[in-house]
Structure formats: C-alpha cells, structure tokens
Design an enzyme around this catalytic site. Sequence first.
Site, mmCIF file in Angstrom:
data_model
loop_
_atom_site.group_PDB
_atom_site.id
_atom_site.type_symbol
_atom_site.label_atom_id
_atom_site.label_comp_id
_atom_site.label_asym_id
_atom_site.label_seq_id
_atom_site.Cartn_x
_atom_site.Cartn_y
_atom_site.Cartn_z
ATOM 1 N N HIS A 16 -25.037 34.528 4.738
ATOM 2 C CA HIS A 16 -23.676 35.158 3.950
ATOM 3 C C HIS A 16 -23.493 34.331 2.623
ATOM 4 O O HIS A 16 -23.946 34.363 1.879
ATOM 5 C CB HIS A 16 -22.542 33.426 4.754
ATOM 6 C CG HIS A 16 -21.163 33.629 4.653
ATOM 7 N ND1 HIS A 16 -20.584 32.614 3.393
ATOM 8 C CD2 HIS A 16 -20.245 35.457 5.138
ATOM 9 C CE1 HIS A 16 -18.696 33.659 3.764
ATOM 10 N NE2 HIS A 16 -19.499 34.716 4.924
ATOM 11 N N HIS B 183 -12.827 39.654 5.069
ATOM 12 C CA HIS B 183 -13.668 40.006 6.503
ATOM 13 C C HIS B 183 -13.391 41.085 7.546
ATOM 14 O O HIS B 183 -13.587 41.556 8.541
ATOM 15 C CB HIS B 183 -13.821 39.040 6.878
ATOM 16 C CG HIS B 183 -14.286 37.399 6.865
ATOM 17 N ND1 HIS B 183 -14.109 36.772 5.365
ATOM 18 C CD2 HIS B 183 -15.630 37.544 5.930
ATOM 19 C CE1 HIS B 183 -14.603 36.253 4.603
ATOM 20 N NE2 HIS B 183 -16.172 36.276 5.708
ATOM 21 N N ARG C 161 -13.314 39.971 -10.270
ATOM 22 C CA ARG C 161 -14.080 40.227 -9.804
ATOM 23 C C ARG C 161 -14.551 38.793 -9.488
ATOM 24 O O ARG C 161 -15.572 37.610 -9.879
ATOM 25 C CB ARG C 161 -15.356 40.838 -10.088
ATOM 26 C CG ARG C 161 -16.953 40.367 -9.185
ATOM 27 C CD ARG C 161 -16.716 40.441 -7.926
ATOM 28 N NE ARG C 161 -17.371 40.552 -6.927
ATOM 29 C CZ ARG C 161 -18.093 40.316 -6.224
ATOM 30 N NH1 ARG C 161 -16.738 39.346 -5.707
ATOM 31 N NH2 ARG C 161 -18.563 40.416 -5.029
ATOM 32 N N CYS D 20 -20.409 44.223 -13.315
ATOM 33 C CA CYS D 20 -20.270 43.889 -12.175
ATOM 34 C C CYS D 20 -21.711 45.295 -11.222
ATOM 35 O O CYS D 20 -21.636 45.774 -11.729
ATOM 36 C CB CYS D 20 -19.669 44.225 -10.685
ATOM 37 S SG CYS D 20 -19.676 43.243 -9.521
ATOM 38 N N TYR E 100 -27.320 39.961 -5.213
ATOM 39 C CA TYR E 100 -27.855 40.427 -6.638
ATOM 40 C C TYR E 100 -29.297 40.363 -6.723
ATOM 41 O O TYR E 100 -30.093 40.381 -7.812
ATOM 42 C CB TYR E 100 -27.435 39.387 -7.763
ATOM 43 C CG TYR E 100 -25.501 39.308 -7.427
ATOM 44 C CD1 TYR E 100 -24.884 40.493 -6.911
ATOM 45 C CD2 TYR E 100 -25.166 38.324 -7.197
ATOM 46 C CE1 TYR E 100 -23.476 40.759 -7.357
ATOM 47 C CE2 TYR E 100 -23.376 38.317 -7.302
ATOM 48 C CZ TYR E 100 -22.773 39.254 -7.582
ATOM 49 O OH TYR E 100 -21.711 39.191 -7.459
#
Length: 483
Positions: free
Chosen positions: A39, A63, A139, A187, A321
Amino acid sequence: MSEPLIRLAEIHEHNREAGTFWVYRGDRVYDITDWVPNHPGGEVILRAVGGSIEPYWNIFTIHQNQDVYDILEQYFIGNIDPRDLVDGKAPAGLVDDPFKSDPERDSSLMVRSSRPCNAETPASELGTFITPAEKFYVRNHLWVPDVGDAEDHRLTIELIDGEEVTYSVADLRKNFREYNITATLQCSGNRRAHMTAGSRPTNGLQWQIGAISTATWTGVRLRDVLAHAGVDLNEPDEDIKHAQFVGAEAYGASISFDKAIDRHGDVMLVYAMNGQALPRDHGYPLRVLVPGHVAARSVKWLNKVILSGDESTSQWQKRDYKCFGPNVASHNVNWDDAPAIQETPVQSAITGVRQVKGDRLRDSDLARVYGLEEESVVLEGYAFAGGGREIIRVDVSPDNGKTWWQAQLLPHDKDVHDDNQKAWAWKQWRLALPTHALHEHFCVKAVDESYNSQPEQFDAFYNFRGNLANGWHRVPVSSRSKD
Ligand code: HEM
Ligand SMILES: Nc1nc2c(c(=O)[nH]1)N[C@H]1C(S)=C(S)[C@@H](COP(=O)(O)O)O[C@H]1N2
Ligand SMILES: [Mo]
C-alpha cells in the site's frame, strides 16, 4: 449468485490483531492481506481493516479514483449477507478527520489531492529563482502534525549503540553554527503526467511541471550535531551505514551515512525558509534538508535521527520511490530488486512562452542579447540536476528536435554558492527565437556537468510508479501568449 455470503461479524474478526485483513465497500467484501505491504500509504491502512473502508476513503480523497477501485477488486472474496444490510448497504460509520488541523493554503497552488494536501507551484511562479514559501509545492503523504511550541520541539539522535541524545530546537540554534543553503527540492513524481501522456498510465499523483521549488533554508549542519552527540566523524563506527529520519506523523526515510556527514554534502536540520520560520506545510518546526537528493529524503516535522546499519524500513524507503524496467508492474514487482532513489537525474521544463514584438521587443534587453528585431518568441524555464551537479547547458528546439538553440542561463540575484559549495539549486533559463523558426512543438533538454542529459521519449524509461519522469519537455508552439 455464485459469490459466498459473508456475515459482518466474520469481517470484524479479520481486524488488525488477526493475521488476515478484510474490509468492505458497499456490500462487497475484500481480503486485502496481500495488498497491505504494497500500500503506497503505508500501514495507516490497518485502521480500516475489519470494517468499512468508505469513511477513510471519504477523508483520504486520493482513493476516489478508478485505478484504486480496480486494485481493490482484485481482492474481492464475496458479498455481505443481506441479513446484515440496511437499504442494500452495510453501515460505513464515522471516523475522526485526521486533516482537521491542516493549515490554510495559498489559493494559487494547483491542488492534485486535498486530503492529504498535494499541490503544485503554478507555472507563473516557476520562473523565479527563489519560490515564495506560500507558493512552494506541497507534498504530504498524511496530515500535517500539530507539534505545539517550536522551541520546545525535541529532536532525538539515536546512536549505533542505542544511546539517545536529545536536543530542543532552541539548543540547536544556540549551540551550533548557523548556515544558509539555497537548494531546490523536487518530488520524484514531478512531471509524472508527462510520462502517462507520453507512454502509459502510471500510479500516483499526476503532477505536471510544478512539483519542484527552490528556497533558502536556514539551520545547522547534521554533521555538527552528530559530532556533538558523540559520533567520531574522522573514524566513525564501521557499522553505521545509514541515517534514518522519522517524521512526527509517521513518515520516514533514510540516506547513506556518508552523505549525512559529508563535509560538502550540506545535509542540514533546518528551522527557517526564505528568512521566516518554516511554514507548517514544509516541516515546522524542524525538517531535514538533503540537497541534491530526491525530496522524499528531506523529512519534515523531524522527531528522530537514527544511525543504523540498515535503511529506514518505511514504505517510502523500501516500497516506493524506486524505478523498475518498463516491463515491471504492480502485480509482478519485487521491491527489493531496486535501490531507493537518492540523487536525481537531469530535469528541465518550459515554464512560459511569450510572443514579443514592436516597442516591447526594442525596449527589452532581448534585442541586445539576441540581436532580434522582428517579432520573437521568448521561452523561459528551469533546469536542475541532483547530486550537486551543475547545469552547464540548456538546449531548446522550436521544431520538435530538428534544430537546436542554446538558452541563456540566467545569473541569480545573489551569489548562492561559495567556492566549495555544490550546485544545489536549479538554473533559470531564457531564449528568444524568431517566429519563423517555430514549428509544431518546442522541446527542451538540459545537460549537467557530468554530461548527463534527458531521454527524448518516455517509453523506454517508463516505470509503473511514474518516478523520475524526465523525458524532453514538449509544449505546442500554439500555446504562446501575446505580450
Ligand atoms: C484496500 C484498500 C485500499 C487501497 C486499494 C488503497 C490504495 C491506495 C493507492 C493506490 C494509493 C496511491 C494513490 C496515488 O498515489 O495516486 C494510496 C495512497 C494512500 N492511502 Fe490507500 N488504499 C486503501 C486503503 C487506505 C486506508 C483505509 C487508508 C487510511 C486509513 C489509506 C491511506 C492512504 C494514504 C494516506 C495514501 C497516500 C500516500 C501518498 O500520498 O503517497 N488507504 N492508497
Ligand atoms: N514527514 C514528512 N516528510 C516528508 C513528506 C511527508 O509526507 N511527511 N513528503 C516527502 C516528499 S515525497 C516530498 S516531495 C517533500 C515535499 O516537501 P514540501 O512539501 O516542503 O515541498 O517532503 C518529503 N518529506
Ligand atoms: Mo515526493
């Protein structure tokens, strides 16, 4: 109906104390045990197991999206027994809103998700060297923690033998030399929307060019604090390989110990941004700044630094990432196959295209710099490379890559690096072109001091999470605005 019918009481048993985790949405039941470790939002998902996910998805609006519904459907195991339904539905319930103390945000930020807040810097603000703090992209993976009085906030350093040394923000200010570092944060998802458009769908926030900003950060060097806490910087214990950072809301990440103590690495514990206290969205009262690395390592609301033989075990270090080959997808990924992203590759973008003519052209320095007399088009943008590697060139094509011009790299308003300091900040660039050269698409690519550059297309670099999307930035010639 062929699907089994499941009683609510049975779902409740598959809660966070159980070995298997069930949730429901509407009257459909899912066994999400295998999804939990994958997740992207981490272990917070366990709050919902044994019950309805709906109240959580109403809060975590990220979501409310078909990709997420499709993931959930893969775990379908049956329907709720109609004896437990009221008007065809099971109760969704109410949960406390974890975002209720999030700060107000500037209305010009381009919101990609509101809870958690993910918002990009508008293109109009990407053309200045220092991004005003209120326009700096936000972010957040979770909520903004309420940490109380800044000076009382504590940072704990955990040494390799488990010993802990604690500092208040006031201690840091008082006992260590203060530095100012101008650094860009980007980011890893910046320009993900371009990878999606140029190749295939990617999971994650569909950022355009604005998940990047630059500020002057003020604070103390992590290496100085570690030395004070008892680390021998000249001959450190060989078991220390990583510096892990823990944020107050649950986020965590790590960098190599080498970077953490590098004399020229400029890793800082910062408490101010552009001369003001850090805004809550950007880590008030204390954040790590890891210049040259993907911004995910610059942990906000910093509580703890742990020196360790291991990386951070967080989701954002181990399961996200990272970049995989174009053939790898969320269903067949082995997260351990790739290292966590640290230093980042070359990036650039066009932030503005203006048509200039007549007096405006003659009055500007464009006429002098470029010798332009006729009607011209002026392009502006940014270029940035990780690892402190300087941008040495920006190439712009007005005809989709057939012919190229070199943009002018703009001098900064103030000299941000001393002789020893690496290039931690982006470069702004500008180019004026005669209108007759234009054809279809402008493209930009930059080159860093190691002669790294950017891929022409996205397909060969596609990765399903859409990280490090740095294909040439293309904008249609028709997008120019009249000046
Ligand atoms: C089976 C149920 C769930 C599924 C399939 C699911 C799926 C996902 C996906 C695909 C993302 C990434 C979205 C993106 O980056 O565009 C995500 C992010 C997230 N999820 Fe869930 N989720 C579930 C349940 C939950 C629950 C119950 C919570 C909270 C209690 C939660 C909290 C979060 C958070 C905070 C993020 C943001 C992570 C980030 O910003 O990178 N999720 N989820
Ligand atoms: N504690 C904490 N630190 C965090 C995050 C977070 O959600 N929580 N997000 C990371 C990511 S992915 C990025 S891109 C940067 C964003 O920093 P900014 O919001 O100041 O632009 O913070 C990093 N540090
Ligand atoms: Mo990020």
